[in-house]
Design a protein around this motif. Structure first.
Motif, PDB file in Angstrom:
ATOM      1  N   PRO A 121       0.833  -1.210   0.000  1.00  0.00           N
ATOM      2  CA  PRO A 121       0.000   0.000   0.000  1.00  0.00           C
ATOM      3  C   PRO A 121       0.862   1.253   0.000  1.00  0.00           C
ATOM      4  O   PRO A 121       2.082   1.191   0.119  1.00  0.00           O
ATOM      5  N   ILE A 122       0.185   2.398  -0.141  1.00  0.00           N
ATOM      6  CA  ILE A 122       0.814   3.695   0.122  1.00  0.00           C
ATOM      7  C   ILE A 122      -0.074   4.413   1.127  1.00  0.00           C
ATOM      8  O   ILE A 122      -1.303   4.375   1.011  1.00  0.00           O
ATOM      9  N   GLY A 123       0.533   5.046   2.090  1.00  0.00           N
ATOM     10  CA  GLY A 123      -0.241   5.801   3.074  1.00  0.00           C
ATOM     11  C   GLY A 123       0.520   7.023   3.550  1.00  0.00           C
ATOM     12  O   GLY A 123       1.749   6.986   3.694  1.00  0.00           O
ATOM     13  N   VAL A 124      -0.228   8.097   3.749  1.00  0.00           N
ATOM     14  CA  VAL A 124       0.320   9.334   4.319  1.00  0.00           C
ATOM     15  C   VAL A 124      -0.564   9.684   5.515  1.00  0.00           C
ATOM     16  O   VAL A 124      -1.798   9.560   5.436  1.00  0.00           O
ATOM     17  N   VAL A 125       0.029  10.072   6.614  1.00  0.00           N
ATOM     18  CA  VAL A 125      -0.784  10.382   7.803  1.00  0.00           C
ATOM     19  C   VAL A 125      -1.769  11.511   7.471  1.00  0.00           C
ATOM     20  O   VAL A 125      -1.439  12.435   6.720  1.00  0.00           O
ATOM     21  N   ARG A 169      -1.050  15.247   7.140  1.00  0.00           N
ATOM     22  CA  ARG A 169      -0.010  15.639   6.180  1.00  0.00           C
ATOM     23  C   ARG A 169      -0.394  15.298   4.734  1.00  0.00           C
ATOM     24  O   ARG A 169       0.426  15.387   3.836  1.00  0.00           O
ATOM     25  N   GLN A 170      -1.660  14.914   4.533  1.00  0.00           N
ATOM     26  CA  GLN A 170      -2.086  14.600   3.158  1.00  0.00           C
ATOM     27  C   GLN A 170      -2.267  15.893   2.357  1.00  0.00           C
ATOM     28  O   GLN A 170      -2.420  16.963   2.904  1.00  0.00           O
ATOM     29  N   ARG A 171      -2.245  15.726   1.024  1.00  0.00           N
ATOM     30  CA  ARG A 171      -2.398  16.831   0.073  1.00  0.00           C
ATOM     31  C   ARG A 171      -1.277  17.875   0.217  1.00  0.00           C
ATOM     32  O   ARG A 171      -1.490  19.062   0.018  1.00  0.00           O
ATOM     33  N   GLN A 172      -0.106  17.399   0.607  1.00  0.00           N
ATOM     34  CA  GLN A 172       1.055  18.303   0.700  1.00  0.00           C
ATOM     35  C   GLN A 172       2.195  17.806  -0.190  1.00  0.00           C
ATOM     36  O   GLN A 172       3.338  18.228  -0.027  1.00  0.00           O
ATOM     37  N   GLY A 173       1.883  16.867  -1.068  1.00  0.00           N
ATOM     38  CA  GLY A 173       2.897  16.387  -2.012  1.00  0.00           C
ATOM     39  C   GLY A 173       3.720  15.202  -1.523  1.00  0.00           C
ATOM     40  O   GLY A 173       4.646  14.771  -2.218  1.00  0.00           O
ATOM     41  N   ILE A 174       3.395  14.665  -0.344  1.00  0.00           N
ATOM     42  CA  ILE A 174       4.200  13.562   0.198  1.00  0.00           C
ATOM     43  C   ILE A 174       3.944  12.273  -0.588  1.00  0.00           C
ATOM     44  O   ILE A 174       4.883  11.557  -0.962  1.00  0.00           O
ATOM     45  N   GLY A 175       2.680  11.988  -0.878  1.00  0.00           N
ATOM     46  CA  GLY A 175       2.356  10.797  -1.672  1.00  0.00           C
ATOM     47  C   GLY A 175       3.032  10.862  -3.038  1.00  0.00           C
ATOM     48  O   GLY A 175       3.593   9.877  -3.528  1.00  0.00           O
ATOM     49  N   LYS A 176       2.990  12.037  -3.625  1.00  0.00           N
ATOM     50  CA  LYS A 176       3.611  12.240  -4.946  1.00  0.00           C
ATOM     51  C   LYS A 176       5.110  11.938  -4.890  1.00  0.00           C
ATOM     52  O   LYS A 176       5.653  11.253  -5.768  1.00  0.00           O
ATOM     53  N   SER A 177       5.785  12.435  -3.852  1.00  0.00           N
ATOM     54  CA  SER A 177       7.227  12.189  -3.717  1.00  0.00           C
ATOM     55  C   SER A 177       7.506  10.700  -3.519  1.00  0.00           C
ATOM     56  O   SER A 177       8.465  10.154  -4.089  1.00  0.00           O
ATOM     57  N   ALA A 197      -8.071   8.686 -10.845  1.00  0.00           N
ATOM     58  CA  ALA A 197      -7.864  10.145 -10.805  1.00  0.00           C
ATOM     59  C   ALA A 197      -6.521  10.482 -10.168  1.00  0.00           C
ATOM     60  O   ALA A 197      -5.904  11.494 -10.507  1.00  0.00           O
ATOM     61  N   TYR A 198      -6.074   9.632  -9.280  1.00  0.00           N
ATOM     62  CA  TYR A 198      -4.789   9.872  -8.609  1.00  0.00           C
ATOM     63  C   TYR A 198      -3.635   9.281  -9.409  1.00  0.00           C
ATOM     64  O   TYR A 198      -2.673   9.977  -9.750  1.00  0.00           O
ATOM     65  N   TYR A 199      -3.740   8.001  -9.752  1.00  0.00           N
ATOM     66  CA  TYR A 199      -2.562   7.314 -10.310  1.00  0.00           C
ATOM     67  C   TYR A 199      -2.252   7.699 -11.755  1.00  0.00           C
ATOM     68  O   TYR A 199      -1.105   7.563 -12.190  1.00  0.00           O
ATOM     69  N   THR A 200      -3.235   8.199 -12.488  1.00  0.00           N
ATOM     70  CA  THR A 200      -2.917   8.632 -13.850  1.00  0.00           C
ATOM     71  C   THR A 200      -1.946   9.819 -13.835  1.00  0.00           C
ATOM     72  O   THR A 200      -1.241  10.059 -14.813  1.00  0.00           O
ATOM     73  N   LYS A 201      -1.873  10.530 -12.722  1.00  0.00           N
ATOM     74  CA  LYS A 201      -0.917  11.644 -12.600  1.00  0.00           C
ATOM     75  C   LYS A 201       0.532  11.166 -12.709  1.00  0.00           C
ATOM     76  O   LYS A 201       1.438  11.953 -12.959  1.00  0.00           O
ATOM     77  N   PHE A 202       0.723   9.863 -12.466  1.00  0.00           N
ATOM     78  CA  PHE A 202       2.085   9.307 -12.446  1.00  0.00           C
ATOM     79  C   PHE A 202       2.352   8.424 -13.662  1.00  0.00           C
ATOM     80  O   PHE A 202       3.320   7.667 -13.673  1.00  0.00           O
TER      81      PHE A 202
HETATM   82  C1  LIG Z   1      -3.673   8.631  -1.414  1.00  0.00           C
HETATM   83  C2  LIG Z   1      -2.552   9.290  -0.626  1.00  0.00           C
HETATM   84  C3  LIG Z   1      -1.389   8.350  -0.473  1.00  0.00           C
HETATM   85  C4  LIG Z   1      -2.094  10.527  -1.426  1.00  0.00           C
HETATM   86  O1  LIG Z   1      -1.016  11.123  -0.745  1.00  0.00           O
HETATM   87  P1  LIG Z   1      -0.968  12.706  -0.570  1.00  0.00           P
HETATM   88  O2  LIG Z   1       0.330  13.048   0.032  1.00  0.00           O
HETATM   89  O3  LIG Z   1      -2.198  13.139   0.146  1.00  0.00           O
HETATM   90  O4  LIG Z   1      -1.079  13.187  -2.079  1.00  0.00           O
HETATM   91  P2  LIG Z   1      -0.250  14.356  -2.778  1.00  0.00           P
HETATM   92  O5  LIG Z   1      -0.355  15.593  -1.933  1.00  0.00           O
HETATM   93  O6  LIG Z   1       1.121  13.897  -3.075  1.00  0.00           O
HETATM   94  O7  LIG Z   1      -1.068  14.523  -4.091  1.00  0.00           O
HETATM   95  C5  LIG Z   1      -0.477  14.451  -5.368  1.00  0.00           C
HETATM   96  C6  LIG Z   1      -1.480  14.899  -6.369  1.00  0.00           C
HETATM   97  O8  LIG Z   1      -2.636  14.071  -6.320  1.00  0.00           O
HETATM   98  C7  LIG Z   1      -3.803  14.840  -5.961  1.00  0.00           C
HETATM   99  N1  LIG Z   1      -4.571  13.983  -5.077  1.00  0.00           N
HETATM  100  C8  LIG Z   1      -4.316  13.684  -3.790  1.00  0.00           C
HETATM  101  N2  LIG Z   1      -5.212  12.806  -3.326  1.00  0.00           N
HETATM  102  C9  LIG Z   1      -6.057  12.533  -4.359  1.00  0.00           C
HETATM  103  C10 LIG Z   1      -7.200  11.711  -4.515  1.00  0.00           C
HETATM  104  N3  LIG Z   1      -7.661  10.955  -3.518  1.00  0.00           N
HETATM  105  N4  LIG Z   1      -7.810  11.685  -5.711  1.00  0.00           N
HETATM  106  C11 LIG Z   1      -7.345  12.429  -6.729  1.00  0.00           C
HETATM  107  N5  LIG Z   1      -6.262  13.229  -6.659  1.00  0.00           N
HETATM  108  C12 LIG Z   1      -5.635  13.295  -5.486  1.00  0.00           C
HETATM  109  C13 LIG Z   1      -3.274  16.097  -5.330  1.00  0.00           C
HETATM  110  O9  LIG Z   1      -4.165  17.162  -5.477  1.00  0.00           O
HETATM  111  C14 LIG Z   1      -1.998  16.301  -6.125  1.00  0.00           C
HETATM  112  O10 LIG Z   1      -2.301  16.816  -7.395  1.00  0.00           O
HETATM  113  P3  LIG Z   1      -1.322  17.855  -8.126  1.00  0.00           P
HETATM  114  O11 LIG Z   1       0.015  17.217  -8.230  1.00  0.00           O
HETATM  115  O12 LIG Z   1      -1.977  18.069  -9.452  1.00  0.00           O
HETATM  116  O13 LIG Z   1      -1.318  19.045  -7.241  1.00  0.00           O
HETATM  117  C15 LIG Z   1      -3.021   9.779   0.760  1.00  0.00           C
HETATM  118  O14 LIG Z   1      -4.066  10.687   0.605  1.00  0.00           O
HETATM  119  C16 LIG Z   1      -3.471   8.653   1.685  1.00  0.00           C
HETATM  120  O15 LIG Z   1      -2.671   8.111   2.438  1.00  0.00           O
HETATM  121  N6  LIG Z   1      -4.772   8.305   1.638  1.00  0.00           N
HETATM  122  C17 LIG Z   1      -5.321   7.262   2.520  1.00  0.00           C
HETATM  123  C18 LIG Z   1      -4.793   5.915   2.140  1.00  0.00           C
HETATM  124  C19 LIG Z   1      -5.083   5.573   0.696  1.00  0.00           C
HETATM  125  O16 LIG Z   1      -6.184   5.757   0.204  1.00  0.00           O
HETATM  126  N7  LIG Z   1      -4.036   5.057   0.002  1.00  0.00           N
HETATM  127  C20 LIG Z   1      -4.137   4.715  -1.400  1.00  0.00           C
HETATM  128  C21 LIG Z   1      -4.777   3.387  -1.575  1.00  0.00           C
HETATM  129  S1  LIG Z   1      -4.756   2.916  -3.287  1.00  0.00           S
END
Ligand SMILES: CC(C)(COP(=O)(O)OP(=O)(O)OC[C@H]1O[C@@H](n2cnc3c(N)ncnc32)[C@H](O)[C@@H]1OP(=O)(O)O)[C@@H](O)C(=O)NCCC(=O)NCCS
Length: 169
Positions: free
Chosen positions: A77-81, A84-92, A116-121
């Protein structure tokens, strides 16, 4: 904030990250199980000062029918506390993780998650490459090529490590 390989001293904090990030402890237990079975191929933490604020894991996935050149990992999995979410940590974590997968000679990474999230990568729908999954997932099952064009050579059912079926997530 820096991204680095996990250390033994991080294990408890990583468990805590996933318990906070997800609604249940299933992902935290899955990480412990994968690590204990030696199938945590790449495990990175996001560290801010003394605090572990995020974690990402990659483990091997197989393909059926088997193909000898298949070198692929699943991101999970991937998880961010939460605070601290939506601060670019997941992206890094994802960008650094994919880079390390490539450096270690893996050609492909799959993920089961929010398009919506993973297509960014660079992740794309796996079904367009003839790759199936065991979870009846459609657009949520995605793949990224770390070696351009490599997916022209593979089709089949992608299977995560058996530990994913043991964990309740
Ligand atoms: C999903 C998760 C890992 C993302 O980490 P994060 O640090 O919050 O995300 P980031 O701040 O790095 O976001 C990166 C980009 O994705 C976007 N984004 C973040 N969460 C998103 C979501 N749920 N859906 C769509 N886009 C999202 C951000 O706006 C950002 O976009 P940008 O680069 O265009 O500005 C985190 O929110 C989390 O731990 N969630 C709970 C656990 C979970 O659902 N894990 C994934 C299971 S598949």
């Amino acid at each position: 904030m820096r991204i680095r390989e996990e250390r033994t001293s991080d294990i408890k904090a990583i468990h805590g990250v996933h318990e906070l990030a997800f609604d249940s402890s299933a992902e935290a237990q899955l990480v412990d199980l994968l690590r204990s079975r030696g199938v945590a191929a790449i495990s990175l933490v996001a560290e801010d000062g003394e605090e572990i604020v995020g974690h990402i894991l990659f483990s091997p996935v197989s393909i059926d029918p088997p193909a000898c050149d298949w070198r692929a990992l699943g991101l999970a999995p991937i998880g961010v506390v939460p605070d601290r979410q939506r601060q670019g940590i997941g992206k890094s974590l994802i960008n650094e993780g994919l880079q390390r997968c490539k450096e270690r000679g893996f050609h492909v990474v799959v993920v089961l998650g929010d398009p919506a999230y993973y297509t960014k990568f660079g992740f794309m729908q796996s079904k367009h490459f003839g790759l199936g999954n065991e979870y009846q997932a459609d657009e949520h099952f995605m793949v990224v090529e770390l070696t351009p064009g490599v997916l022209d050579s593979f089709t089949g059912l992608v299977k995560y490590a058996p530990e994913f079926n043991e964990a309740d997530c």
